[in-house]
Design an enzyme around this catalytic site. Structure first.
Site, PDB file in Angstrom:
ATOM      1  N   ASP A 206       0.809  -1.216   0.000  1.00 29.64           N
ATOM      2  CA  ASP A 206       0.000   0.000   0.000  1.00 29.64           C
ATOM      3  C   ASP A 206       0.838   1.260   0.000  1.00 29.64           C
ATOM      4  O   ASP A 206       0.310   2.336  -0.179  1.00 29.64           O
ATOM      5  CB  ASP A 206      -0.939  -0.001   1.215  1.00 29.64           C
TER       6      ASP A 206
ATOM      7  N   THR B  19      15.449  21.290  12.418  1.00 29.08           N
ATOM      8  CA  THR B  19      14.301  21.108  13.306  1.00 29.08           C
ATOM      9  C   THR B  19      13.106  20.673  12.485  1.00 29.08           C
ATOM     10  O   THR B  19      13.038  20.912  11.269  1.00 29.08           O
ATOM     11  CB  THR B  19      13.952  22.404  14.059  1.00 29.08           C
ATOM     12  N   ALA B  20      12.159  20.045  13.157  1.00 27.61           N
ATOM     13  CA  ALA B  20      10.956  19.611  12.448  1.00 27.61           C
ATOM     14  C   ALA B  20      10.091  20.791  12.029  1.00 27.61           C
ATOM     15  O   ALA B  20       9.321  20.699  11.066  1.00 27.61           O
ATOM     16  CB  ALA B  20      10.152  18.663  13.347  1.00 27.61           C
TER      17      ALA B  20
ATOM     18  N   THR C 243      11.194  23.919  10.995  1.00 23.67           N
ATOM     19  CA  THR C 243      11.724  24.617   9.812  1.00 23.67           C
ATOM     20  C   THR C 243      12.043  23.668   8.659  1.00 23.67           C
ATOM     21  O   THR C 243      12.005  24.072   7.515  1.00 23.67           O
ATOM     22  CB  THR C 243      13.001  25.376  10.186  1.00 23.67           C
TER      23      THR C 243
ATOM     24  N   SER D 156      18.430  23.076   7.705  1.00 21.49           N
ATOM     25  CA  SER D 156      19.670  23.198   8.468  1.00 21.49           C
ATOM     26  C   SER D 156      20.645  23.997   7.626  1.00 21.49           C
ATOM     27  O   SER D 156      20.460  24.132   6.412  1.00 21.49           O
ATOM     28  CB  SER D 156      20.256  21.818   8.799  1.00 21.49           C
TER      29      SER D 156
END
Length: 453
Positions: free
Chosen positions: A320, A396-397, A399, A402
């Protein structure tokens, strides 16, 4: 490589030792009677052993060495069949033990209160085993930690690698509130931090259910196997009757002819074992269990023998989602410059921008630059293009970016849509071949690199 080989050898050694012990435990007649062929073989082994002991006293019906050899081979036949079945069962048990060990060895940083910030949470941390966590507890996880239990995110936003439980190669973002707040025990945090509220009772988490499924995968016999077992049992009964009548026929023949020797019971037992389908009967259950083990090695739990038989007819497997059959962590494999950029310049910028990216994807960029172009982090720090005084921007999650800043130059790496929006917001222009390059590799996701001066 040596460490992996030694671990594999150690695992095999434990499996073999356990299988040898289980082979003797399976000599229990209450277990052997489930397999009529091997039950008859065990009775024959016991009978020839008694005859061998009798022969040692000088009253045997046949030479001691002959009777002892027959008894030895019969016991070997029974134990080999038990060993094969025990070894096949042991591989499945090893899978469950590996999951259980993961469950027990995962450390958890339980929180005593309800802090709303990372600094406050770190002050209230108590490190314990994940098995001591209870429903309603709070725990803290930071970059690189394995989530010890299922729960809901109360504070924070982070990138989570769920490939271990879903097979999806791309990390997912989990944040407090909304429909993306659920996290699963056994997954790993790639960035940032989370405070999680445990929602599952002990023993009812994802890993616990996986362990139960592996241990509860009982080998249910298929119609074909049942029919074959009935056939083997029928042959056993027939040949047992034949061998039983040979002794009175032998006695009658010797009396009628007045010469010859009676056929010994040892020879009759050996003949019976040779006539009945001993090999098929002994290995039938082991073959079925081995089929389930081969599926478990490919992360497929077969709950019945019918499923094992069906798996043998599968030529094409449609899943799937593509992530189920891809590498768990995305890895950089190639640098593709756009807009006529020098490849060497791209590699240097990509490596610099990935220094503060601790995700598997970011680390793989640094490794690729080192292996393919010979660039190392320590040499970059002393180069003219990367002087001292850099300011690194961690991934970071929130933005999904890096990078690094130095001497008025800003280098960023991130997801394609994020980088396009960043360039346009800074008034920059996009290379004409950027979109086509991104579309061409859309099935093999990779970050996009730009340099802003």
């Amino acid at each position: 490589m040596r460490s992996t080989n030694s671990q594999t050898s150690s695992l095999r050694g434990r499996l073999y030792r356990r299988a040898v012990l289980d082979a003797f435990k399976k000599l229990d007649p209450r277990r052997q009677v489930r397999n009529p062929v091997m039950f008859v073989t065990e009775v024959g082994s016991l009978l020839t052993t008694i005859l061998w002991i009798q022969a040692l006293t000088g009253k045997g019906e046949a030479p001691t060495g002959f009777v002892g050899a027959i008894a030895l081979w019969l016991w070997f036949t029974v134990l080999f069949a038990n060993f094969s079945e025990a070894l096949a069962e042991g591989r499945g048990k090893a899978q469950a033990e590996a999951l259980r060990k993961t469950r027990q060895d995962t450390p958890a940083r339980r929180l005593g209160g309800n802090p709303a910030s990372l600094e406050a949470a770190r002050k209230a941390v108590e490190t314990i085993s994940s098995t001591r966590l209870q429903k309603g507890d709070l725990y803290l996880v930071e970059t690189g930690d394995t989530l010890p239990a299922d729960g809901e995110v109360l504070f924070g936003i982070a990138s989570v690698d769920e490939s271990a439980v879903t097979g999806e190669s791309a990390p997912v973002v989990r944040e407090a509130g909304g429909d993306r707040s659920a996290v699963t025990g056994g997954t790993r945090l790639l960035s940032d931090w989370l405070i999680v509220h445990i929602t599952a009772d002990p023993g009812h988490g994802f890993l616990d259910r996986m362990i139960s499924m592996v241990e509860g995968a009982k080998r249910q016999r298929t119609p074909n196997e049942i029919a074959l077992s009935i056939l083997l049992s029928s042959f056993t009964i027939i040949f047992l009757a034949v061998c039983t009548t040979l002794l009175p026929f032998s006695q009658f023949s010797v009396q009628a002819a007045g010469q010859g020797r009676l056929i010994s019971i040892t020879v009759l037992v050996a003949l019976l074992i040779c006539l009945i389908p001993t090999t098929i009967g002994g290995l039938l259950s082991a073959i079925g269990i081995a089929g389930m083990d081969r599926l478990i090695q490919r992360n497929v739990i077969a709950m019945s023998g019918r499923a094992v038989e069906a798996a043998g007819d599968v030529d094409v497997l449609l899943l799937d989602k593509t992530g189920t059959i891809t590498l768990g962590n995305r890895q950089a494999v190639e640098f593709l410059p756009v807009g006529g950029l020098d490849p060497r310049e791209l590699v240097e910028a990509a490596q610099l921008a990935s220094m503060a990216d601790e995700t598997p994807e970011g680390r793989s960029i640094v490794v690729l630059a080192k292996e393919k172009y010979g660039l190392r982090g320590r040499t970059m720090g002393a180069s003219a293009q990367a002087p001292h005084g850099m300011h690194f921007v961690p991934f970071t999650a929130q933005t999904r970016i890096s990078g690094v800043d130095f001497n008025g130059t800003h280098i960023r790496k991130g997801a394609p849509d994020t980088m396009v929006a960043l360039v346009r917001s800074a008034g920059g222009s996009l290379p004409t071949d950027l979109t086509s390059t991104v579309d061409a590799i859309a099935r093999k996701p990779c970050p996009v690199m730009v340099s802003l001066s």
